[in-house]
Design an enzyme around this catalytic site. Structure first.
Site, PDB file in Angstrom:
ATOM      1  N   HIS A  23     119.680  24.562 -17.574  1.00 43.52           N
ATOM      2  CA  HIS A  23     120.047  23.858 -18.802  1.00 43.52           C
ATOM      3  C   HIS A  23     119.836  24.751 -20.013  1.00 43.52           C
ATOM      4  O   HIS A  23     119.192  25.805 -19.928  1.00 43.52           O
ATOM      5  CB  HIS A  23     119.308  22.521 -18.925  1.00 43.52           C
ATOM      6  CG  HIS A  23     117.828  22.633 -18.931  1.00 43.52           C
ATOM      7  ND1 HIS A  23     117.074  22.825 -17.792  1.00 43.52           N
ATOM      8  CD2 HIS A  23     116.931  22.574 -19.948  1.00 43.52           C
ATOM      9  CE1 HIS A  23     115.798  22.877 -18.105  1.00 43.52           C
ATOM     10  NE2 HIS A  23     115.671  22.737 -19.400  1.00 43.52           N
TER      11      HIS A  23
ATOM     12  N   ARG B 136     108.684  15.304 -23.622  1.00 44.26           N
ATOM     13  CA  ARG B 136     109.076  15.669 -22.255  1.00 44.26           C
ATOM     14  C   ARG B 136     107.929  15.494 -21.273  1.00 44.26           C
ATOM     15  O   ARG B 136     106.814  15.936 -21.543  1.00 44.26           O
ATOM     16  CB  ARG B 136     109.547  17.128 -22.197  1.00 44.26           C
ATOM     17  CG  ARG B 136     110.126  17.499 -20.824  1.00 44.26           C
ATOM     18  CD  ARG B 136     110.498  18.966 -20.739  1.00 44.26           C
ATOM     19  NE  ARG B 136     109.506  19.714 -19.980  1.00 44.26           N
ATOM     20  CZ  ARG B 136     109.469  21.036 -19.893  1.00 44.26           C
ATOM     21  NH1 ARG B 136     110.357  21.784 -20.528  1.00 44.26           N
ATOM     22  NH2 ARG B 136     108.550  21.632 -19.179  1.00 44.26           N
TER      23      ARG B 136
ATOM     24  N   ASP C  96     113.441  24.922 -15.808  1.00 46.39           N
ATOM     25  CA  ASP C  96     112.078  24.757 -16.291  1.00 46.39           C
ATOM     26  C   ASP C  96     111.037  25.373 -15.336  1.00 46.39           C
ATOM     27  O   ASP C  96     111.049  25.106 -14.129  1.00 46.39           O
ATOM     28  CB  ASP C  96     111.760  23.271 -16.512  1.00 46.39           C
ATOM     29  CG  ASP C  96     112.482  22.734 -17.754  1.00 46.39           C
ATOM     30  OD1 ASP C  96     112.772  23.541 -18.661  1.00 46.39           O
ATOM     31  OD2 ASP C  96     112.757  21.523 -17.800  1.00 46.39           O
TER      32      ASP C  96
ATOM     33  N   HIS D  27     118.185  28.352 -18.638  1.00 45.53           N
ATOM     34  CA  HIS D  27     116.949  28.473 -17.866  1.00 45.53           C
ATOM     35  C   HIS D  27     116.778  27.277 -16.936  1.00 45.53           C
ATOM     36  O   HIS D  27     117.510  26.277 -17.043  1.00 45.53           O
ATOM     37  CB  HIS D  27     115.739  28.567 -18.811  1.00 45.53           C
ATOM     38  CG  HIS D  27     115.476  27.298 -19.569  1.00 45.53           C
ATOM     39  ND1 HIS D  27     116.273  26.877 -20.615  1.00 45.53           N
ATOM     40  CD2 HIS D  27     114.534  26.328 -19.412  1.00 45.53           C
ATOM     41  CE1 HIS D  27     115.825  25.729 -21.075  1.00 45.53           C
ATOM     42  NE2 HIS D  27     114.765  25.358 -20.356  1.00 45.53           N
TER      43      HIS D  27
HETATM   44  C1  OGA Z   1     113.261  21.349 -22.197  1.00 43.91           C
HETATM   45  C2  OGA Z   1     114.451  21.946 -22.800  1.00 43.91           C
HETATM   46  C3  OGA Z   1     116.349  21.351 -24.073  1.00 43.91           C
HETATM   47  C4  OGA Z   1     116.671  20.607 -25.299  1.00 43.91           C
HETATM   48  O1  OGA Z   1     112.717  20.394 -22.776  1.00 43.91           O
HETATM   49  O2  OGA Z   1     112.879  21.789 -21.106  1.00 43.91           O
HETATM   50  O3  OGA Z   1     114.897  22.972 -22.364  1.00 43.91           O
HETATM   51  O4  OGA Z   1     117.875  20.381 -25.524  1.00 43.91           O
HETATM   52  N1  OGA Z   1     114.991  21.243 -23.785  1.00 43.91           N
HETATM   53  O5  OGA Z   1     115.756  20.280 -26.051  1.00 43.91           O
HETATM   54 MN    MN Z   2     113.907  23.415 -20.428  1.00 41.67          MN
END
Ligand code: OGA
Ligand code: MN
Length: 281
Positions: free
Chosen positions: A257, A272, A105, A103
């Site tokens: 990612h 985050r 974000d 995806h």
């Molecule tokens: C995010 C995500 C990935 C992870 O925080 O946006 O996709 O490895 N995290 O935690």
């Molecule tokens: Mn993410």
């Protein structure tokens, strides 16, 4: 400060830099260029309070909250908690299963974030890596006919929360009516031009892109699947293996990612922040 590439796909480690310090404009310019050049910046061994994390992030632009407000850190509504820890009552303190699929974000909003900064406070010894797929490379390596076909196409993005909730083994709670009302989605170009590098990148993702606009549904799905396959080819992936206290900053305008699983017995606890971007063009 040294910038050391982590792979030949994307990613670089920023060595000798404390993200908790006040940054002068010259250093900011250098870091901004590094992000444009490498798409993922890794800062190791950081020691950041939520306020320091915010202060560093906000140098790139205003911060965004999240639709899943229940996972924003109490008292710090700019910090989204990604965690498998539970509170005393057994309730998860954060999103346990964030991003276990390819995806970008928040691509389902009209103004998606330019970047996300994920700080790993506690990370598993094995597993729980984050994979990044370079969407410049994905675009550039498309077969010419496919490149022509998608050049002017647009796609609809939507947060498929209900699907995630139902398919996951997770503790995700149903959305409130107010949250549901926000799930209207958005339409973006399939190929976007990065506002800083000027390079074109694919901007569709299996997580949130539900359909191509003005394309027959079956044909659209076939085309999207072809793009997703191509965009997640191992040749365009950098896989980040977390060390405790890594701060990883990625550019959502040219990457997808994907979080990978880890043993249930391990703890993975992260904060985050999310920096606002511009309308994709
Ligand atoms: C995010 C995500 C990935 C992870 O925080 O946006 O996709 O490895 N995290 O935690
Ligand atoms: Mn993410």
């Amino acid at each position: 400060m040294d910038i050391k590439p982590l792979s030949n796909v994307c990613g670089a480690e920023v060595i000798g830099f404390d993200c908790g310090c006040t940054i002068d404009d010259a250093t900011l310019t250098q870091l901004q260029q590094a992000l444009v050049d490498h798409c993922v910046l890794v800062f190791r061994d950081q020691s950041l309070t939520p306020d320091q994390h915010k202060a560093f992030s906000v140098r790139w632009g205003p911060l965004k909250g999240h639709l899943l407000r229940q996972y924003l850190m109490p008292g710090h509504d700019h910090v989204l908690v990604i965690s498998n820890k539970k509170d005393e009552s057994g309730k998860p303190v954060g999103i346990e299963d964030a991003g276990r699929y390819w995806h970008t974000d928040v691509s389902y909003e009209d103004v998606p974030p330019m970047g996300s900064l994920l700080y790993g406070l506690e990370v598993p010894e094995t597993g729980g890596d984050t994979m990044f797929a370079n969407q410049y490379r994905a675009y550039e390596s498309l077969p010419p006919d496919l490149k022509d076909r998608v050049a002017t196409l647009r796609a609809r993005h939507r947060f498929n929360y209900v699907q995630i909730q139902e398919s996951a083994t997770s503790s995700r709670v149903p959305l409130t009516d107010e949250q549901k009302a926000e799930l209207v989605g958005s339409v973006h170009p399939v190929v976007r031009t990065h506002p800083e590098s000027g390079r074109k990148a694919l901007y569709v993702n299996p997580g949130f892109t539900e359909a191509l606009v003005d394309v027959d549904e079956t044909e659209g799905q076939i085309l999207l699947d072809k793009l997703f396959d191509h965009a997640t080819d191992p040749a365009v992936i950098y896989r980040h293996s977390w060390q405790p206290h890594d701060l990883v900053f990625w550019d959502n305008r040219c990457l997808m990612h994907h979080a990978t699983p880890y043993p249930e017995t391990a703890v993975r606890h992260m904060h985050r922040t999310t920096v606002e971007g511009t309308i994709p063009v």
